[in-house]
Design an enzyme around this catalytic site. Structure first.
Site, short mmCIF file in Angstrom:
data_model
loop_
_atom_site.label_atom_id
_atom_site.label_comp_id
_atom_site.label_asym_id
_atom_site.label_seq_id
_atom_site.Cartn_x
_atom_site.Cartn_y
_atom_site.Cartn_z
N HIS A 107 13.26 -17.15 14.34
CA HIS A 107 12.53 -17.24 15.62
C HIS A 107 13.43 -17.29 16.84
O HIS A 107 12.95 -17.20 17.96
CB HIS A 107 11.60 -18.46 15.62
CG HIS A 107 12.32 -19.76 15.88
ND1 HIS A 107 13.04 -20.41 14.90
CD2 HIS A 107 12.45 -20.52 16.99
CE1 HIS A 107 13.56 -21.51 15.41
NE2 HIS A 107 13.23 -21.60 16.67
C1 UD1 Z 1 10.89 -23.55 21.12
C2 UD1 Z 1 12.22 -24.19 21.50
C3 UD1 Z 1 13.19 -24.08 20.33
C4 UD1 Z 1 12.57 -24.62 19.05
C5 UD1 Z 1 11.24 -23.93 18.80
C6 UD1 Z 1 10.56 -24.47 17.57
C7 UD1 Z 1 12.86 -24.00 23.89
C8 UD1 Z 1 13.75 -23.32 24.84
N1 UD1 Z 1 12.85 -23.51 22.63
O1 UD1 Z 1 11.13 -22.17 20.90
O2 UD1 Z 1 14.33 -24.85 20.64
O3 UD1 Z 1 13.46 -24.34 17.97
O4 UD1 Z 1 10.40 -24.15 19.94
O5 UD1 Z 1 9.50 -23.65 17.17
O6 UD1 Z 1 12.21 -24.96 24.24
N2 UD1 Z 1 3.92 -18.99 21.36
C9 UD1 Z 1 2.68 -18.90 20.77
N3 UD1 Z 1 2.01 -20.04 20.49
C10 UD1 Z 1 2.50 -21.27 20.78
C11 UD1 Z 1 3.75 -21.36 21.40
C12 UD1 Z 1 4.46 -20.21 21.67
O7 UD1 Z 1 2.20 -17.81 20.50
O8 UD1 Z 1 1.83 -22.28 20.49
C13 UD1 Z 1 4.67 -17.76 21.63
C14 UD1 Z 1 4.58 -17.29 23.05
O9 UD1 Z 1 4.60 -15.88 23.01
C15 UD1 Z 1 5.86 -17.80 23.66
C16 UD1 Z 1 6.83 -17.71 22.49
O10 UD1 Z 1 6.04 -18.00 21.34
O11 UD1 Z 1 6.28 -17.07 24.78
C17 UD1 Z 1 7.98 -18.63 22.58
O12 UD1 Z 1 7.52 -19.99 22.72
P1 UD1 Z 1 8.47 -21.07 23.45
O13 UD1 Z 1 7.81 -22.40 23.43
O14 UD1 Z 1 8.92 -20.55 24.77
O15 UD1 Z 1 9.76 -21.11 22.57
P2 UD1 Z 1 9.97 -21.11 20.99
O16 UD1 Z 1 10.56 -19.80 20.63
O17 UD1 Z 1 8.79 -21.58 20.23
#
Ligand code: UD1
Length: 355
Positions: free
Chosen positions: A206
């Site tokens: 991820h």
């Molecule tokens: C975040 C953390 C990372 C951690 C990971 C655990 C930061 C910078 N990164 O990364 O350190 O290892 O969580 O999973 O804080 N999305 C969904 N549903 C959700 C949440 C996110 O579809 O409930 C999708 C969205 O397209 C979003 C993308 O995932 O833009 C990334 O989500 P984000 O919370 O920005 O970062 P993670 O990659 O999950």
């Protein structure tokens, strides 16, 4: 005493579970604030339900966005919450944008700030988590570190010794307790896939460094498809989005795409697997604690003990990944660099003692 925890992303809910129990057991008033960084039920609600965590007192509902917008939206909402609850401590977890946002609010309001899982470093400034960790550590009044190596790192960075407490790792607490719970249960996950114990690997990918360059992502997926046994890929939403954008089909060869799992299901799936392939920090460590070999698709790791003890190999995508994922188990070890499963109690004691 009142402690206000700020959490928002999946690994933080896992760490929150033993902390919530330990704070309640120590008669500490525990307020839980969920930023809403993760909002899909499989990334959020399922952890509160399955790990028996008290539901959040406040939900900020911030959702996804660019780093600045997401972090800024959290900060904007948090000031009022912190002033309303006026806690003795703000407790932040790990290295996500939710961690950094709350750390800045607490520091600016001069509310004592404690950082759980302090002192970890990848030394890779391309990772958003590396900035989040360093900034949070240096804003914190109390640094709760999982290992001696993390303590030494903070001392090298000039953090005064009296602010650092080695507690062990709360992820070991929750993992050991969950392993006990699921040990003798049947596994619907394995049954639904028709897989037998020790015949498959579990994979997660991820991190932006692996998902955001379509060519690199393609190579990683192709490598997973070529491993010599079934690999179940537990797909994070970011991975699904990026694969769809790049026109990459996850299914193929030995690769079996699957939705994310809740925590007990994940522990059971890893415990019964022959290996883990991942770029997640938490899963590298969970694999080690369950004595399952890990293959990490990154150039570096914050959890260096797993590599030094022979249970984790850092590899690039391509032949190195395929070969490492097919290796056999190393010799057993009794090393316990992440503590004895009672870290959360030490966190509660440290918060009381440093009040
Ligand atoms: C975040 C953390 C990372 C951690 C990971 C655990 C930061 C910078 N990164 O990364 O350190 O290892 O969580 O999973 O804080 N999305 C969904 N549903 C959700 C949440 C996110 O579809 O409930 C999708 C969205 O397209 C979003 C993308 O995932 O833009 C990334 O989500 P984000 O919370 O920005 O970062 P993670 O990659 O999950």
């Amino acid at each position: 005493m009142r402690v206000l925890s700020v959490v928002g992303a999946r690994p933080q809910f896992v760490k929150l579970a033993p902390i919530d129990k330990a704070l309640c057991a120590a008669d500490i008033d525990h307020v839980i604030v969920h930023t809403g960084q993760h909002y899909d039920p499989l990334l959020s609600d399922v952890f509160f339900d399955e790990l028996g965590i008290t539901p959040p007192d406040v939900h900020l509902g911030v959702g996804s966005g660019t780093h600045g917008k997401q972090t800024g939206a959290m900060m904007q909402a948090l000031d009022d919450v912190l002033l309303d609850y006026s806690p003795d401590w703000v407790l932040v977890y790990g290295d996500t944008n939710s961690t950094l946002a709350a750390a800045i609010n607490a520091a600016k309001l001069r509310i004592p700030l404690a950082h759980l899982e302090a002192g970890l470093r990848s030394f890779n400034r391309e990772m958003p988590e590396e900035h989040n960790r360093i900034l949070t550590d240096h804003a914190s009044d109390l640094l709760l570190v999982p290992t001696e190596a993390a303590r030494d790192q903070l001392l090298r960075e000039g953090i005064p010794e009296h602010r650092i407490v080695v507690t062990g790792d709360v992820m070991a607490d929750v993992l050991f307790a969950t392993r006990q719970r699921v040990m003798n249960d049947p596994s619907p996950f394995l049954e639904s896939l028709g897989l037998a114990d020790r015949t498959y690997s579990v994979a997660t990918i991820h991190r932006p460094v692996n998902t955001d360059d379509p060519e690199r992502l393609r190579l990683i997926i192709e490598s997973l498809q070529k491993v010599d046994h079934p690999v179940v890929l537990l797909a994070h939403p970011r991975l699904l989005v990026k694969c769809a954008e790049a026109g990459i089909d996850l299914a193929g060869g030995n690769l079996i795409p699957h939705a994310s799992l809740g925590y007990p299901e994940l522990v059971s799936a890893v415990m019964k697997s022959r290996g883990v392939v991942t770029d997640s920090g938490g899963l590298q460590k969970e694999a080690f604690l369950l004595r399952v070999p890990a293959t990490t698709v990154r150039e570096e790791t914050e959890w260096t003990e797993t590599v030094d003890l022979g249970w984790n190999q850092l590899v690039d995508a391509g032949p190195a990944l395929i070969e490492a994922a097919s290796r056999t188990r190393p010799a057993d070890t009794s090393a316990a660099p992440y503590g004895d499963g009672h870290a959360a109690q030490k966190v509660a004691q440290a918060l009381l003692a440093h009040r």
